[in-house]
Design an enzyme around this catalytic site. Structure first.
Site, PDB file in Angstrom:
ATOM      1  CE  LYS A  19      20.006 -24.536  65.642  1.00 29.13           C
ATOM      2  NZ  LYS A  19      21.611 -24.075  65.828  1.00 29.13           N
ATOM      3  CB  SER A  94      21.027 -20.665  63.749  1.00 35.20           C
ATOM      4  OG  SER A  94      22.066 -21.830  64.274  1.00 35.20           O
ATOM      5  CB  SER A 118      24.598 -21.335  66.394  1.00 32.18           C
ATOM      6  OG  SER A 118      24.722 -20.582  65.042  1.00 32.18           O
TER       7      SER A 118
END
Length: 359
Positions: A19, A94, A118
């Site tokens: 990420k 996210s 997330s």
């Protein structure tokens, strides 16, 4: 768009997507904001040390909701990763790009961050598995902060074997776990759950001794975690992005709310979370876990960008407990069962998830 950073080939089984809020040496860290990441990171985040030692190839940096806000996974600047189950729906966030990367086979394992769900939300939205470790178990040096109290680095993979692989890189040499015997089935009182999700979760737990758990305070715990998270996000992110504007209205909304949370309100939230952590740890004796859905309904449509993605995950982060989620068998593709355990029981949760996966 699943990736923001460059994509590199790697050997099957050892391909890791990261990420883009986690530093990777030689690659920029944009955190989903077009004004960040002007210079590449000079060193890896601490959480990548195990993967590097294992010879893992970082195949690229994955897209995300801007500055790690928003459960939708929408990014107005870099584009929104395409949900592999239904392209009309959001991928969840996210850690949206990380979920899509493993769901589509672009990576074997992906790392994301989980502050109020997330990694678990996009895993459920995209039909993959996710592990959120105990808070503090994985170092956060080199990870862009959202809420220091609630932030964790988590793992996404297509199956439990992939979660074990990725978690083993984060926490090497952890002993094998024992599956839970008793599952406390939390019914998320006061919130509507899609009936097919509820049914699929119940079916997934058929091999365990299941007892219903009445815990209406679960929502209050989650609200306290969300309040503290927004307050900390305002405090820690604004100085780091001083002079830069946000593109995503979800970030502005969270900052606006966070700026209004008084020191007294933050202290009250911390106290509540501390009290409930102790109560939940006492409840989660050896061999006992809590089970609930990872998400409560289908992902919102991309066209309804401002819609909330209903879930019940904040209490897990606020109390610092580990959780694993895996797809639940059924006709509804977003049904995912989540197991929550006592601190440092990740191996036991993975053993339980493997039983669910096998049935």
């Amino acid at each position: 768009m699943s990736f923001i950073g460059e994509v590199r080939p790697g050997p099957a089984g050892l391909r890791l997507a990261v990420k883009d809020c986690i530093d990777v040496a030689g690659l920029p860290t944009t955190v989903g904001n077009p004004r960040l990441g002007a210079e590449p990171a000079t060193k890896d985040a601490a959480c990548l040390a195990g993967a590097r030692a294992a010879g893992v190839t970082v195949v690229g940096k994955t897209n995300l909701s801007e500055l790690c806000h928003s459960a939708s996974g929408i990014n107005p600047t870099f584009g929104t990763p395409v949900n592999p189950i239904d392209p009309l729906r959001v991928p969840g966030g996210s850690s949206s790009g990380s979920a899509v990367a493993v769901a589509t086979g672009a990576a074997d394992v992906a790392y994301g961050t989980d502050t109020t769900g997330s990694v678990r939300i996009p895993a459920a939205a995209c039909g993959v598995a996710a592990l959120k470790p105990t808070n503090g178990k994985v170092p956060l040096d080199g990870v862009f902060p959202l809420s220091p109290t609630c932030d964790t680095v988590g793992v996404l993979a297509r199956d439990v074997a992939g979660l074990r692989l990725g978690y083993g890189w984060l926490v090497p040499d952890e002993a094998a776990g024992e599956p839970p015997r008793v599952v406390l089935r939390l019914r998320t009182p006061g919130r509507s759950v899609h009936p097919e999700i509820d049914a699929a979760v119940d079916k997934a737990l058929a091999d365990f001794e299941v007892r219903d758990l009445a815990l209406p305070q679960w929502w209050d715990i989650g609200i306290a975690a969300g309040t503290l998270s927004d307050a900390e996000a305002y405090a820690v992110q604004r100085p780091l992005v001083a002079g830069l504007s946000t593109v995503d209205p979800a970030v502005a909304e969270a900052w606006d709310f966070g700026s209004t949370v008084s020191a007294e309100a933050q202290a009250a939230a911390r106290e509540m979370l501390s009290v409930w952590r102790a109560k939940l740890v006492a409840l989660l004796r050896p061999g006992v876990v809590i089970a609930l859905p990872a998400v409560l309904d289908a992902p919102p449509l991309v066209s309804a960008a401002g819609s909330r993605f209903p879930h019940a995950n904040g209490a897990v982060n606020g109390t610092g407990l580990p959780a694993v989620c895996v797809p639940a068998d059924g006709a509804f593709p977003y049904a995912s069962v989540q197991l929550v355990g006592a601190p440092d029981t990740e191996a036991d949760l993975l053993a339980g998830a493997a039983i669910i996966e096998a049935t």
